[in-house]
Design a protein around this motif. Structure first.
Motif, PDB file in Angstrom:
ATOM      1  N   LEU A  51     -16.528   9.682  13.303  1.00  0.00           N
ATOM      2  CA  LEU A  51     -14.614   9.568  13.921  1.00  0.00           C
ATOM      3  C   LEU A  51     -13.894   9.678  12.791  1.00  0.00           C
ATOM      4  CD1 LEU A  51     -13.543   9.124  17.018  1.00  0.00           C
ATOM      5  CD2 LEU A  51     -12.641   6.923  15.976  1.00  0.00           C
ATOM      6  N   MET A  52     -14.052   8.887  12.160  1.00  0.00           N
ATOM      7  CA  MET A  52     -12.224   9.872  10.699  1.00  0.00           C
ATOM      8  C   MET A  52     -13.197  10.758   9.948  1.00  0.00           C
ATOM      9  SD  MET A  52     -11.253   7.029  12.096  1.00  0.00           S
ATOM     10  CE  MET A  52      -9.590   7.389  10.968  1.00  0.00           C
ATOM     11  N   ARG A  53     -14.012  11.312  10.291  1.00  0.00           N
ATOM     12  CA  ARG A  53     -14.284  12.669   9.939  1.00  0.00           C
ATOM     13  C   ARG A  53     -14.241  13.885  10.713  1.00  0.00           C
ATOM     14  NH1 ARG A  53     -19.459  11.890   6.632  1.00  0.00           N
ATOM     15  NH2 ARG A  53     -19.663   9.445   7.792  1.00  0.00           N
ATOM     16  N   HIS A  54     -13.886  13.556  12.287  1.00  0.00           N
ATOM     17  CA  HIS A  54     -13.683  14.276  13.296  1.00  0.00           C
ATOM     18  C   HIS A  54     -11.811  14.337  13.807  1.00  0.00           C
ATOM     19  CE1 HIS A  54     -17.094  16.466  14.136  1.00  0.00           C
ATOM     20  NE2 HIS A  54     -17.473  14.592  13.750  1.00  0.00           N
ATOM     21  N   VAL A  55     -11.082  13.549  12.524  1.00  0.00           N
ATOM     22  CA  VAL A  55      -9.292  12.828  13.014  1.00  0.00           C
ATOM     23  C   VAL A  55      -8.779  13.826  11.262  1.00  0.00           C
ATOM     24  CG1 VAL A  55      -7.815  11.166  12.793  1.00  0.00           C
ATOM     25  CG2 VAL A  55      -9.704  10.807  14.033  1.00  0.00           C
ATOM     26  N   ASP A  56      -7.901  15.018  11.987  1.00  0.00           N
ATOM     27  CA  ASP A  56      -7.617  15.916  10.461  1.00  0.00           C
ATOM     28  C   ASP A  56      -5.965  15.537  11.083  1.00  0.00           C
ATOM     29  OD1 ASP A  56      -7.144  17.065  13.474  1.00  0.00           O
ATOM     30  OD2 ASP A  56      -7.552  18.895  13.027  1.00  0.00           O
ATOM     31  N   ILE A  57      -5.404  14.689  10.943  1.00  0.00           N
ATOM     32  CA  ILE A  57      -4.455  14.160  11.036  1.00  0.00           C
ATOM     33  C   ILE A  57      -3.939  13.129  10.063  1.00  0.00           C
ATOM     34  CG2 ILE A  57      -3.539  14.938  13.131  1.00  0.00           C
ATOM     35  CD1 ILE A  57      -4.127  12.040  14.405  1.00  0.00           C
ATOM     36  N   HIS A  58      -2.280  12.767   9.699  1.00  0.00           N
ATOM     37  CA  HIS A  58      -2.005  12.514   8.434  1.00  0.00           C
ATOM     38  C   HIS A  58      -2.801  10.687   9.848  1.00  0.00           C
ATOM     39  CE1 HIS A  58      -0.451  13.879   5.619  1.00  0.00           C
ATOM     40  NE2 HIS A  58       0.293  14.577   5.767  1.00  0.00           N
ATOM     41  N   CYS A  59      -3.797   9.911   8.309  1.00  0.00           N
ATOM     42  CA  CYS A  59      -3.665   8.231   9.132  1.00  0.00           C
ATOM     43  C   CYS A  59      -4.038   7.281   8.242  1.00  0.00           C
ATOM     44  CB  CYS A  59      -4.545   8.290  10.181  1.00  0.00           C
ATOM     45  SG  CYS A  59      -6.140   8.921   9.981  1.00  0.00           S
ATOM     46  N   SER A  60      -4.046   6.279   8.560  1.00  0.00           N
ATOM     47  CA  SER A  60      -4.640   5.272   7.709  1.00  0.00           C
ATOM     48  C   SER A  60      -5.245   4.112   8.260  1.00  0.00           C
ATOM     49  CB  SER A  60      -3.630   4.219   7.212  1.00  0.00           C
ATOM     50  OG  SER A  60      -2.885   3.930   7.964  1.00  0.00           O
ATOM     51  N   MET A  61      -6.298   3.364   7.749  1.00  0.00           N
ATOM     52  CA  MET A  61      -7.497   2.546   8.436  1.00  0.00           C
ATOM     53  C   MET A  61      -7.203   1.372   7.920  1.00  0.00           C
ATOM     54  SD  MET A  61     -10.520   4.700   7.316  1.00  0.00           S
ATOM     55  CE  MET A  61     -10.113   6.481   7.190  1.00  0.00           C
ATOM     56  N   ASP A  62      -8.144  -0.067   8.258  1.00  0.00           N
ATOM     57  CA  ASP A  62      -7.942  -1.319   8.084  1.00  0.00           C
ATOM     58  C   ASP A  62      -9.571  -1.426   8.774  1.00  0.00           C
ATOM     59  OD1 ASP A  62      -8.173  -3.593   6.633  1.00  0.00           O
ATOM     60  OD2 ASP A  62      -5.929  -3.570   6.858  1.00  0.00           O
ATOM     61  N   PHE A  63      -9.618  -2.894   8.996  1.00  0.00           N
ATOM     62  CA  PHE A  63     -10.821  -3.500   9.061  1.00  0.00           C
ATOM     63  C   PHE A  63     -10.341  -4.868   9.774  1.00  0.00           C
ATOM     64  CE2 PHE A  63     -12.355   0.413   7.522  1.00  0.00           C
ATOM     65  CZ  PHE A  63     -13.812   0.544   7.751  1.00  0.00           C
ATOM     66  N   MET A  64     -11.034  -5.572  10.841  1.00  0.00           N
ATOM     67  CA  MET A  64     -10.693  -6.985  11.517  1.00  0.00           C
ATOM     68  C   MET A  64     -12.508  -6.903  11.540  1.00  0.00           C
ATOM     69  SD  MET A  64      -7.416  -7.120  14.031  1.00  0.00           S
ATOM     70  CE  MET A  64      -7.742  -9.166  13.142  1.00  0.00           C
ATOM     71  N   ALA A  65     -12.443  -8.713  11.108  1.00  0.00           N
ATOM     72  CA  ALA A  65     -13.460  -9.161  11.229  1.00  0.00           C
ATOM     73  C   ALA A  65     -13.178 -10.488  12.610  1.00  0.00           C
ATOM     74  CB  ALA A  65     -13.999  -9.703  10.675  1.00  0.00           C
ATOM     75  N   VAL A  66     -13.879  -9.944  13.298  1.00  0.00           N
ATOM     76  CA  VAL A  66     -14.140 -11.321  14.389  1.00  0.00           C
ATOM     77  C   VAL A  66     -15.474 -11.532  15.056  1.00  0.00           C
ATOM     78  CG1 VAL A  66     -11.720 -10.261  15.922  1.00  0.00           C
ATOM     79  CG2 VAL A  66     -13.834  -9.448  16.441  1.00  0.00           C
ATOM     80  N   SER A  67     -15.060 -13.135  15.592  1.00  0.00           N
ATOM     81  CA  SER A  67     -16.573 -13.473  16.352  1.00  0.00           C
ATOM     82  C   SER A  67     -16.224 -14.875  17.602  1.00  0.00           C
ATOM     83  CB  SER A  67     -17.504 -14.139  15.420  1.00  0.00           C
ATOM     84  OG  SER A  67     -16.579 -15.357  14.952  1.00  0.00           O
ATOM     85  N   SER A  68     -16.863 -14.469  18.536  1.00  0.00           N
ATOM     86  CA  SER A  68     -16.985 -16.004  19.879  1.00  0.00           C
ATOM     87  C   SER A  68     -16.707 -17.228  18.920  1.00  0.00           C
ATOM     88  CB  SER A  68     -17.028 -15.376  20.883  1.00  0.00           C
ATOM     89  OG  SER A  68     -16.814 -13.889  20.993  1.00  0.00           O
ATOM     90  N   TYR A  69     -16.399 -17.898  19.530  1.00  0.00           N
ATOM     91  CA  TYR A  69     -15.682 -19.123  19.305  1.00  0.00           C
ATOM     92  C   TYR A  69     -17.207 -19.537  20.178  1.00  0.00           C
ATOM     93  CZ  TYR A  69     -11.866 -19.979  16.562  1.00  0.00           C
ATOM     94  OH  TYR A  69     -11.089 -20.934  15.582  1.00  0.00           O
ATOM     95  N   ALA A  70     -18.011 -20.215  19.735  1.00  0.00           N
ATOM     96  CA  ALA A  70     -19.301 -21.094  20.377  1.00  0.00           C
ATOM     97  C   ALA A  70     -18.908 -21.942  21.767  1.00  0.00           C
ATOM     98  CB  ALA A  70     -20.512 -21.507  19.731  1.00  0.00           C
ATOM     99  N   GLY A  71     -19.677 -21.497  22.282  1.00  0.00           N
ATOM    100  CA  GLY A  71     -19.394 -22.457  24.081  1.00  0.00           C
ATOM    101  C   GLY A  71     -17.967 -21.897  24.893  1.00  0.00           C
TER     102      GLY A  71
END
Ligand code: IMP
Ligand code: MG
Length: 179
Positions: A51-71
């Motif tokens: 996706l990022m390689r088709h975005v041609d404007i100034h932007c930045s990026m970051d990541f989050m990691a999430v998981s569902s609490y079991a039960g």
């Protein structure tokens, strides 16, 4: 084709075209707004990269990691395993997800980030499975609407396998019981 795959639901070519379309759409909508793309690991990693390689404007990026609490799926509690490394106050946040299913994860994440006062939060998802929606959340950008079937490939896994497939496929039923 991988021997565990029953059928290809979305081909490499179809993915390429749809991701390009959404990248161009986001570029047009956020021109001059310097958005920050927030990928939800791990499922987003291939979609985000393409996706990022088709975005041609100034932007930045970051990541989050999430998981569902079991039960605790009924409460919709989600565990944050990795949070953002930067402040998002006043920023336009675009959450990048692999698939919007029940919506529990994204609805939690949206509320979790909202209290940091971003200028806006929008959601870009590779796939949308509206039939399974439980939470009141919708995709602002979606490449594909998919039926209620479990899909793998292009970042999506079943027990951590199949993320490397270049297409999106449906697993053979016997695989669910053998892994
Ligand atoms: P939700 O909170 O129910 O919307 O779940 C979202 C997460 O569940 C996605 O980010 C995926 O990691 C996972 N998920 C949901 N449906 C599928 C699927 O069909 N294949 C692989 N992972 C899925
Ligand atoms: Mg995910």
């Amino acid at each position: 084709m991988n021997q565990d795959i029953e059928r290809v639901l979305i081909s490499e070519e179809e993915i390429e075209a749809a991701v390009a379309r959404v990248g161009q759409q986001i570029s047009a909508d956020f021109r001059g707004k310097d958005p920050i793309f927030v990928g939800v690991l791990k499922g987003c990693f291939i979609f985000m990269a393409d996706l990022m390689r088709h975005v041609d404007i100034h932007c930045s990026m970051d990541f989050m990691a999430v998981s569902s609490y079991a039960g605790t799926s009924s409460t919709g509690a989600v565990k944050i395993n990795k949070d953002l490394g930067q402040d998002i106050e006043g920023r336009h946040v675009i959450i990048v997800e692999d698939i919007l299913d029940s919506g529990v994860t994204l609805s939690y994440l949206k509320n979790y980030l909202m209290v940091r006062h971003p200028a806006s939060i929008t959601i870009a998802t590779l796939m949308d499975k509206p039939a399974r929606r439980k939470a009141d959340v919708y995709a602002d950008y979606s490449c594909f609407e998919v039926p209620d079937a479990f899909v793998v490939g292009y970042g999506l896994d079943y027990n951590e396998r199949y993320r490397n497939l270049p297409y999106i496929g449906v697993l053979k039923p016997e695989i669910y019981t053998s892994i």
